[in-house]
Design an enzyme around this catalytic site. Structure first.
Site, mmCIF file in Angstrom:
data_model
loop_
_atom_site.group_PDB
_atom_site.id
_atom_site.type_symbol
_atom_site.label_atom_id
_atom_site.label_comp_id
_atom_site.label_asym_id
_atom_site.label_seq_id
_atom_site.Cartn_x
_atom_site.Cartn_y
_atom_site.Cartn_z
ATOM 1 N N ILE A 3 0.813 -1.220 0.000
ATOM 2 C CA ILE A 3 0.000 0.000 0.000
ATOM 3 C C ILE A 3 0.843 1.264 0.000
ATOM 4 C CG2 ILE A 3 -2.016 -1.058 1.039
ATOM 5 C CD1 ILE A 3 -1.139 0.017 3.741
ATOM 6 N N GLY A 4 2.160 1.144 0.054
ATOM 7 C CA GLY A 4 3.012 2.322 0.009
ATOM 8 C C GLY A 4 4.466 1.920 -0.066
ATOM 9 N N GLY A 26 11.983 5.196 -1.137
ATOM 10 C CA GLY A 26 13.369 4.786 -1.206
ATOM 11 C C GLY A 26 13.849 4.057 0.032
ATOM 12 N N MET A 27 13.170 4.262 1.156
ATOM 13 C CA MET A 27 13.645 3.694 2.408
ATOM 14 C C MET A 27 12.860 2.464 2.848
ATOM 15 S SD MET A 27 14.548 7.109 4.615
ATOM 16 C CE MET A 27 12.938 7.835 4.451
ATOM 17 N N VAL A 75 5.305 -0.367 2.892
ATOM 18 C CA VAL A 75 4.254 -0.646 3.864
ATOM 19 C C VAL A 75 3.281 -1.635 3.229
ATOM 20 C CG1 VAL A 75 2.407 0.294 5.291
ATOM 21 C CG2 VAL A 75 4.457 1.654 4.869
ATOM 22 N N LYS A 90 5.576 -2.400 8.230
ATOM 23 C CA LYS A 90 6.504 -1.495 7.556
ATOM 24 C C LYS A 90 7.864 -2.170 7.488
ATOM 25 C CE LYS A 90 7.941 3.225 7.083
ATOM 26 N NZ LYS A 90 7.483 4.606 7.269
ATOM 27 N N ASP A 130 8.788 13.692 11.702
ATOM 28 C CA ASP A 130 8.323 13.524 10.320
ATOM 29 C C ASP A 130 6.807 13.649 10.241
ATOM 30 O OD1 ASP A 130 8.704 13.179 7.605
ATOM 31 O OD2 ASP A 130 8.668 10.989 7.691
#
Length: 508
Positions: free
Chosen positions: A16-17, A20-21, A24, A39, A138
């Protein structure tokens, strides 16, 4: 990677997401049979290989610290650790829409009252976080979920602090670790971060919701950071005059370059937002962030009746294997993984109908299994329309006395009873009773007729009609004793019910 099992327990389902890091995923906790979010982070993509192990240790430590923060506006962390090259964080699966999608859907323009309500809720969350003390680092729309009841949940607490040990370090692509558009000047410069850093990000978020864009945009990360450091934000009312002056002043205060010139705490921000919060009234509908203030502590909207929009997967899913779905569902049910079986059936049905047609045997089998699985899982509101549809289709083809059609209707009546609709359930049980009493279905076995009569009497009691309930129970006792004898469990249960009524004055 779909189907990969993390830590021998969490089966990845839908991406779902990703960035670069990391990624999810929606996933299933095989041990507890529940839906979760996972995640995955790749240390080797963010730091030199020599630092990867140190990052793993800091990641687990940070997750332990953040798991100590207890607030309903924070996503619950279930588990954390490493699996192969990945760090994983297992979190509560949150229904709703992330704030970026919520904003995009309602940006015509986004109601400023909604912005105030979201900000007030974020202040409550950040106050709990800062008291630990932890800095989120963040805060941005993608890290805020708006749930069906209008409350918000903040995601990724603690993750940024692991990644952000040196904010000025850039990745190979020139992008700083973090989100430049929401990054406070001191964070961009690699200075000490604190609660004031989250306040700046809150100011950026408010500016975006009120005006339609972040205050400082650009084509490169360095260009954006330069604007954060040296440019003044445009006053909100220049772009949107109907915004209250007090709200514009608060946004500019939050966006001060010097941390000492910002509000002293999120408590102070909340106090300035409080006079702008809506008073009592009716929410606009599900996902309305003013709901907690319009109807404080009111029951949640019914999630089955007003489902949150599904999160679209990052890539289009592969064509489902309809033929193998039934066997896979049987396997999942055999392993007690009911939640996963329900999701598989719900996802496969539209594709099966498109491929084979609604009237095809395979779709009938899938729909019947879907309804039965929902019923077994206690999801009565979702099961009810499926059972009614099955009953109507079966009765149209084979007649209203068909045993399978009547069973679907009986299961639907049970759903109505469980959903707190006794009058509707009573009407359905009474409508079913003649088919069994007259021998059209049971073949002389009175058990289903007795069961229906017992349910009718119990519903009459629940609705306060003690006299009629007692009359029904007396008649049922006489018939059940003749059929089964005095010591049958049903006869004993009916007697206990009548004794309770006499004890409490319902019978004479």
């Amino acid at each position: 990677m779909n189907g990969r099992v993390i830590a021998g327990r969490y089966e990845l389902a839908t991406l779902i997401g990703q960035g670069g890091m990391g990624q999810v995923w929606t996933a299933y906790d095989q041990r507890l049979d529940r839906r979760v979010a996972v995640k995955l982070l790749r240390p080797d993509r963010m730091h030199a290989a020599t630092e990867a192990e140190d990052m793993r240790r800091r990641f687990v430590r940070e997750c332990r610290v953040t798991a100590q923060v207890d607030h309903p506006g924070l996503v619950t962390v279930h588990d954390a650790g490493s699996d192969g090259d990945d760090l994983y964080l297992v979190m509560q699966f949150v229904e709703g829409a992330d704030l970026a999608d919520h904003f995009a859907e309602h940006n015509d323009p986004y109601p400023w009252q909604w912005t105030v309500s979201l900000a007030a809720q974020l202040c409550a969350v950040l106050a709990a976080v800062h008291a630990v003390p932890i800095v989120h680092r963040d805060l941005k729309p993608r890290n805020v979920m708006v749930k069906p009841d209008g409350t918000i949940t903040v995601l990724d607490l603690g993750v940024a602090s692991v990644l952000d040990t040196d904010t000025t370090r850039l990745t190979h692509t020139g992008t700083p670790i973090g989100t430049p558009a929401y990054m406070a000047p001191e964070q961009a410069m690699g200075g000490a971060v604190g609660p004031y850093t989250d306040l700046y990000a809150l100011g950026v978020l408010l500016h975006e919701l009120l005006t339609g864009d972040v205050p400082f945009a650009g084509t490169t990360a360095l260009g954006i950071l330069h604007r954060h450091l040296y440019e003044a934000p445009a006053p909100v009312r220049q772009l949107r005059p109907e915004v209250p002056q007090a709200l514009e002043a608060l946004v500019l205060h939050l966006l001060a370059k010097d941390p000492q010139h910002r509000p002293g705490s999120v408590q102070e921000v909340y106090e300035r937002l409080a006079p702008l919060l809506p008073e009592r009234g009716r929410p606009a509908g599900p996902l309305d962030p003013t709901r907690p203030f319009l109807r404080p502590q009111a029951p949640w909207p019914d999630r089955a009746a007003t489902p949150a929009p599904a999160t679209a997967p990052v890539s289009a899913p592969a064509k489902p294997d309809v033929a193998g779905a039934v066997d896979e569902v049987k396997q999942l049910l055999g392993e007690g993984r009911i939640t996963q079986a329900v999701d598989l059936l719900g996802n496969i049905l539209p594709a099966a109908a498109a491929e084979h047609g609604e009237r095809s045997p395979v779709v009938r089998i899938l729909r019947k299994q879907y309804a039965a699985t929902l019923l077994d899982d206690g999801q009565y509101r979702r099961a009810l329309p499926e059972l009614r549809r099955l009953a109507d289709e079966r009765a149209a083809e084979t007649g209203p006395a068909d045993p399978q059609a009547l069973q679907f209707r009986y299961d639907a009546a049970q759903c109505l009873e469980q959903l707190g609709e006794p009058a509707a359930a009573l009407a359905e049980y009474r409508a079913l009773l003649p088919y069994y009493e007259n021998g059209y279905v049971s073949g002389g076995d009175p058990s289903r007729a007795f069961e229906l009569r017992h349910r009718v009497a119990q519903l009459l009691l629940a609705m306060g009609d003690h006299t009629e309930a007692g009359r029904q129970l007396q008649g049922l006792l006489y018939d059940a004793e003749r059929a089964y004898g005095s010591y049958h469990p049903l006869v004993q249960e009916i007697r206990r019910g009548l004794d309770r009524q006499r004890q409490f004055g319902g019978l004479r």
